[in-house]
Motif scaffolding. Structure first.
Motif, short mmCIF file in Angstrom:
data_model
loop_
_atom_site.label_atom_id
_atom_site.label_comp_id
_atom_site.label_asym_id
_atom_site.label_seq_id
_atom_site.Cartn_x
_atom_site.Cartn_y
_atom_site.Cartn_z
N GLY A 158 0.80 -1.21 0.00
CA GLY A 158 0.00 0.00 0.00
C GLY A 158 0.84 1.27 0.00
N ASP A 159 2.16 1.11 -0.03
CA ASP A 159 3.08 2.25 -0.05
C ASP A 159 3.47 2.54 -1.50
N PRO A 160 3.16 3.73 -2.02
CA PRO A 160 3.47 4.03 -3.42
C PRO A 160 4.96 3.96 -3.75
N ILE A 161 5.83 4.13 -2.77
CA ILE A 161 7.28 4.02 -3.01
C ILE A 161 7.62 2.60 -3.45
N ASN A 162 6.95 1.59 -2.86
CA ASN A 162 7.22 0.21 -3.25
C ASN A 162 6.74 -0.07 -4.67
N LEU A 163 5.62 0.52 -5.09
CA LEU A 163 5.18 0.38 -6.47
C LEU A 163 6.19 1.03 -7.41
N LYS A 164 6.65 2.22 -7.07
CA LYS A 164 7.65 2.91 -7.88
C LYS A 164 8.93 2.07 -7.99
N ASN A 165 9.38 1.51 -6.88
CA ASN A 165 10.58 0.68 -6.89
C ASN A 165 10.39 -0.56 -7.76
N PHE A 166 9.19 -1.17 -7.69
CA PHE A 166 8.91 -2.35 -8.51
C PHE A 166 8.94 -2.00 -10.00
N ASP A 178 -13.25 -0.25 -6.23
CA ASP A 178 -13.39 0.72 -5.14
C ASP A 178 -12.18 1.64 -5.06
N SER A 179 -11.68 2.06 -6.22
CA SER A 179 -10.44 2.83 -6.26
C SER A 179 -10.56 4.21 -5.62
N TRP A 180 -11.77 4.71 -5.43
CA TRP A 180 -11.92 6.02 -4.79
C TRP A 180 -11.43 5.98 -3.35
N GLU A 181 -11.36 4.77 -2.77
CA GLU A 181 -10.85 4.63 -1.40
C GLU A 181 -9.35 4.37 -1.38
N GLY A 182 -8.77 4.17 -2.53
CA GLY A 182 -7.37 3.81 -2.65
C GLY A 182 -7.25 2.46 -3.30
N PHE A 183 -6.04 2.09 -3.67
CA PHE A 183 -5.83 0.83 -4.39
C PHE A 183 -4.88 -0.08 -3.63
N GLY A 184 -5.17 -1.37 -3.68
CA GLY A 184 -4.26 -2.39 -3.17
C GLY A 184 -4.03 -2.37 -1.69
N PRO A 185 -5.09 -2.40 -0.89
CA PRO A 185 -4.87 -2.39 0.56
C PRO A 185 -4.02 -3.58 0.99
N ASP A 186 -3.08 -3.33 1.87
CA ASP A 186 -2.18 -4.36 2.37
C ASP A 186 -2.65 -4.78 3.77
N ALA A 187 -3.15 -5.98 3.87
CA ALA A 187 -3.71 -6.48 5.14
C ALA A 187 -2.63 -6.61 6.21
N THR A 188 -1.37 -6.78 5.81
CA THR A 188 -0.31 -6.93 6.80
C THR A 188 0.29 -5.59 7.23
N SER A 189 -0.22 -4.51 6.69
CA SER A 189 0.29 -3.17 7.02
C SER A 189 -0.87 -2.24 7.38
N ASN A 190 -1.75 -2.69 8.23
CA ASN A 190 -2.89 -1.90 8.71
C ASN A 190 -3.78 -1.39 7.59
N GLY A 191 -3.88 -2.13 6.49
CA GLY A 191 -4.75 -1.73 5.40
C GLY A 191 -4.26 -0.55 4.59
N ASP A 192 -2.98 -0.20 4.68
CA ASP A 192 -2.43 0.89 3.86
C ASP A 192 -2.77 0.64 2.40
N CYS A 193 -3.08 1.72 1.68
CA CYS A 193 -3.36 1.57 0.25
C CYS A 193 -2.81 2.77 -0.49
N ILE A 194 -2.67 2.60 -1.80
CA ILE A 194 -2.17 3.66 -2.67
C ILE A 194 -3.33 4.54 -3.07
#
Length: 75
Positions: free
Chosen positions: A27-35, A57-73
């Motif tokens: 859910g961290d955009p830096i990790n998407l950029k690095n990928f 449901d992209s208006w809420e953000g994209f790609g929630p990470d369940a192992t990181s408190n639901g962080d999303c891009i």
């Protein structure tokens, strides 16, 4: 053995290019950029495509990470 065949029917093993990254917050955009940068630098090509798929449901953000408190891009 995992791998793929190229346009000339030559087999390439994925084992030589895969890396173990460990736990990442997807859910961290830096990790998407690095990928994306890793892919561009690792696989040379004339054209690239990045497909991001979700459940509409992209208006809420994209790609929630369940192992990181639901962080999303946020889009």
């Amino acid at each position: 053995m995992k791998g793929y065949y190229d346009e000339e029917d030559r087999f390439h093993s994925n084992e030589c290019v895969m890396e173990v990254m460990g736990e990442l917050n997807t859910g961290d955009p830096i990790n998407l950029k690095n990928f994306i940068n890793w892919g561009l630098n690792t696989f040379s090509a004339d054209n690239y495509a990045l497909i991001i798929n979700g459940h509409g449901d992209s208006w809420e953000g994209f790609g929630p990470d369940a192992t990181s408190n639901g962080d999303c891009i946020e889009l």
